[in-house]
Design an enzyme around this catalytic site. Structure first.
Site, PDB file in Angstrom:
ATOM      1  N   GLU A  71       1.802  -2.042   8.522  1.00 17.25           N
ATOM      2  CA  GLU A  71       3.058  -2.782   8.445  1.00 17.25           C
ATOM      3  C   GLU A  71       4.237  -1.884   8.087  1.00 17.25           C
ATOM      4  OE1 GLU A  71       1.197  -7.087   7.203  1.00 17.25           O
ATOM      5  OE2 GLU A  71       1.738  -5.754   5.574  1.00 17.25           O
ATOM      6  N   CYS A  86      11.024   0.845   5.371  1.00 14.30           N
ATOM      7  CA  CYS A  86       9.921   1.195   4.483  1.00 14.30           C
ATOM      8  C   CYS A  86       8.665   1.394   5.349  1.00 14.30           C
ATOM      9  CB  CYS A  86       9.741   0.077   3.461  1.00 14.30           C
ATOM     10  SG  CYS A  86       8.374   0.352   2.327  1.00 14.30           S
ATOM     11  N   CYS A 101      -5.508   2.131   1.726  1.00 12.65           N
ATOM     12  CA  CYS A 101      -5.162   3.173   0.752  1.00 12.65           C
ATOM     13  C   CYS A 101      -6.386   3.443  -0.119  1.00 12.65           C
ATOM     14  CB  CYS A 101      -4.002   2.711  -0.134  1.00 12.65           C
ATOM     15  SG  CYS A 101      -3.410   4.000  -1.261  1.00 12.65           S
ATOM     16  N   CYS A 144      -4.833   1.664  -7.131  1.00 14.99           N
ATOM     17  CA  CYS A 144      -4.004   1.129  -8.218  1.00 14.99           C
ATOM     18  C   CYS A 144      -4.341  -0.353  -8.425  1.00 14.99           C
ATOM     19  CB  CYS A 144      -2.513   1.289  -7.895  1.00 14.99           C
ATOM     20  SG  CYS A 144      -1.998   3.003  -7.693  1.00 14.99           S
ATOM     21  N   CYS A 173      -2.066  -3.334  -7.047  1.00 16.05           N
ATOM     22  CA  CYS A 173      -1.526  -3.248  -5.680  1.00 16.05           C
ATOM     23  C   CYS A 173      -2.438  -3.938  -4.670  1.00 16.05           C
ATOM     24  CB  CYS A 173      -1.331  -1.790  -5.299  1.00 16.05           C
ATOM     25  SG  CYS A 173      -0.699  -1.575  -3.617  1.00 16.05           S
ATOM     26  N   GLY A 196      -0.350   2.985   1.922  1.00 17.49           N
ATOM     27  CA  GLY A 196      -0.952   4.314   1.872  1.00 17.49           C
ATOM     28  C   GLY A 196      -0.230   5.284   0.959  1.00 17.49           C
ATOM     29  N   GLU A 197      -0.864   6.424   0.746  1.00 15.50           N
ATOM     30  CA  GLU A 197      -0.320   7.467  -0.126  1.00 15.50           C
ATOM     31  C   GLU A 197       0.145   8.638   0.761  1.00 15.50           C
ATOM     32  OE1 GLU A 197       0.584   8.186  -3.259  1.00 15.50           O
ATOM     33  OE2 GLU A 197       0.973  10.177  -2.465  1.00 15.50           O
ATOM     34  N   SER A 223       7.490   8.615  -1.564  1.00 16.63           N
ATOM     35  CA  SER A 223       7.007   8.113  -2.847  1.00 16.63           C
ATOM     36  C   SER A 223       5.534   8.462  -3.026  1.00 16.63           C
ATOM     37  CB  SER A 223       7.190   6.593  -2.900  1.00 16.63           C
ATOM     38  OG  SER A 223       6.735   6.077  -4.139  1.00 16.63           O
ATOM     39  N   SER A 238       5.702   7.036  -8.572  1.00 10.68           N
ATOM     40  CA  SER A 238       5.252   5.766  -9.148  1.00 10.68           C
ATOM     41  C   SER A 238       4.610   6.064 -10.496  1.00 10.68           C
ATOM     42  CB  SER A 238       4.237   5.088  -8.221  1.00 10.68           C
ATOM     43  OG  SER A 238       4.847   4.762  -6.993  1.00 10.68           O
ATOM     44  N   LEU A 239       5.423   6.015 -11.528  1.00  7.54           N
ATOM     45  CA  LEU A 239       4.948   6.440 -12.849  1.00  7.54           C
ATOM     46  C   LEU A 239       4.256   5.278 -13.580  1.00  7.54           C
ATOM     47  CD1 LEU A 239       4.807   8.750 -14.869  1.00  7.54           C
ATOM     48  CD2 LEU A 239       7.091   8.136 -15.675  1.00  7.54           C
ATOM     49  N   ASN A 296       5.186  -8.147  -8.326  1.00  6.37           N
ATOM     50  CA  ASN A 296       5.064  -9.166  -7.278  1.00  6.37           C
ATOM     51  C   ASN A 296       3.626  -9.656  -7.226  1.00  6.37           C
ATOM     52  OD1 ASN A 296       7.796  -8.989  -6.291  1.00  6.37           O
ATOM     53  ND2 ASN A 296       7.234  -6.979  -5.500  1.00  6.37           N
ATOM     54  N   CYS A 299       7.232  -4.939  -2.579  1.00  7.34           N
ATOM     55  CA  CYS A 299       6.433  -3.819  -3.097  1.00  7.34           C
ATOM     56  C   CYS A 299       5.023  -4.272  -3.455  1.00  7.34           C
ATOM     57  CB  CYS A 299       7.047  -3.254  -4.368  1.00  7.34           C
ATOM     58  SG  CYS A 299       8.743  -2.760  -4.220  1.00  7.34           S
TER      59      CYS A 299
END
Ligand code: SAH
Length: 327
Positions: free
Chosen positions: A75, A88, A95, A99, A102, A144-145, A176, A198-199, A274, A317
């Site tokens: 997407e 985006c 992924c 996390c 997510c 994804g990363e 990111s 992304s801390l 979210n 997000c």
């Protein structure tokens, strides 16, 4: 083209056609001879992304789903802002980073996207969108990363920023990462793109609970990589901080965050959580988020609350999830 016995400028001409919105037939390449057009058509080189669905949010955000050749779906989200739009983009189907908060992580890892599947998202969106909505900025904050698909990311950036390609400005592109430290350093050497991190937590104890990647590269290593990242005078590193109720949203966390980032040219993006089905966290209260922001402001940071867009179409997000896998 050189391998086919032609001068190299023919290759540049072809590249330009391939990345021109609306180009879908070699007959459109009017600066090529008819036999050359036929030869190219016969070699079957056009691989546009196949649009599987377009959804429009009540706030104008659009989510595009693409069906890949092996039927995976990825997407892309087009986000209208005040005077421009931001795209985006995704870099992987699924992924592997896991996390806990997510939704994309729930898909598991399916595969890396190829360079044309990454840059092709921008081309595909342009083809399906009126010109006044064409994106000016690009953020690699979709599925994804990015730094786990490094070489394809770099090739895609080349296509996106080449003036014969899609001609985006490097300064308007942000990558990111959840903190893949060795590739952060490479990225700084190889390109001039902006960096977002992304801390989501200022200490290992908290970060270990929500981001498995932190067990591989901890907060200290991550922050050192940020200190070593070459940022030009006009840019800053964006730190994303997702606020999770009773996990990382206390005044104490905010103070520790402020201390941790001391001396780094930083912009802090606070992200409200979210919801997604099956994700066991809660959104911080408005008061907690407000308090968190105030602490950072009092420490002289730029701290903005990211407004969530496209929640009604699961385009916000952490909500991207390919549900329309083809049967
Ligand atoms: N893998 C990269 C790119 C994804 S960016 C990275 O981690 O940076 C997507 C951003 O949305 C990340 O900051 C991610 O942590 C955040 N996010 C994930 N799930 C979320 C959720 N449920 N609510 C809000 N933000 C979320």
């Amino acid at each position: 083209m050189v391998e086919r016995g032609m001068p190299s400028f023919r290759g540049r001409q072809l590249f330009k056609w391939l990345w021109r919105p609306g180009f879908n037939d070699f007959e459109q390449a009017t600066d090529f001879s008819k036999p050359l057009r036929r030869e190219l058509a016969n070699s079957g080189a056009l691989l546009p992304l196949e649009s599987a669905a377009v959804q429009v949010s009540s706030d104008g955000t659009r989510k595009f789903a693409w069906r890949l050749k092996d039927n995976d779906v990825v997407e892309t989200v087009l986000i209208p802002e005040k005077d421009h739009t931001t795209l985006c983009m995704s870099v992987q189907a699924g992924c592997a980073m896991g996390c806990r908060f997510c939704h994309t992580a729930r898909m598991g890892f399916r595969r890396n996207l190829e360079p044309h599947e990454i840059a092709g998202q921008a081309l595909g969106v342009m083809e399906l969108t009126d010109r006044d909505m064409w994106p000016r900025n690009i953020v690699f904050m979709g599925m994804g990363e990015p730094l786990a698909n490094y070489s394809s990311l770099i090739s895609a950036l080349d296509i996106l920023t080449d003036d014969l390609g899609l001609n985006f400005s490097l300064r308007r592109i942000t990558v990111s990462t959840c903190g893949v430290v060795p590739e952060m350093l490479r990225l700084g050497r190889d390109t001039d793109v902006g960096l977002a991190v992304s801390l989501h937590a200022p200490d290992d104890e908290t970060r270990n609970r929500i981001m498995p990647v932190n067990r591989r590269w901890n907060v200290q290593e991550l922050i050192q990589a940020c200190r070593d990242y070459p940022v030009s005078k006009r840019r800053r590193i964006t730190f994303e901080y997702l606020l999770l109720k009773d996990i990382n949203d206390s005044v104490e966390h905010a103070r520790r965050l402020g201390k941790l980032l001391r001396g780094i040219p930083a912009k802090i993006n606070l992200i409200p959580f979210n919801e997604s089905p099956g994700i066991p966290f809660d959104r911080s209260s408005d008061e907690a988020m407000e308090r968190f922001q105030q602490v950072l402001k009092a420490m002289n940071y730029t701290a903005v609350m990211r407004k969530s867009k496209g929640r009604d179409i699961s385009a916000a997000c952490g909500q991207l999830y390919a549900e329309c896998k083809a049967g």
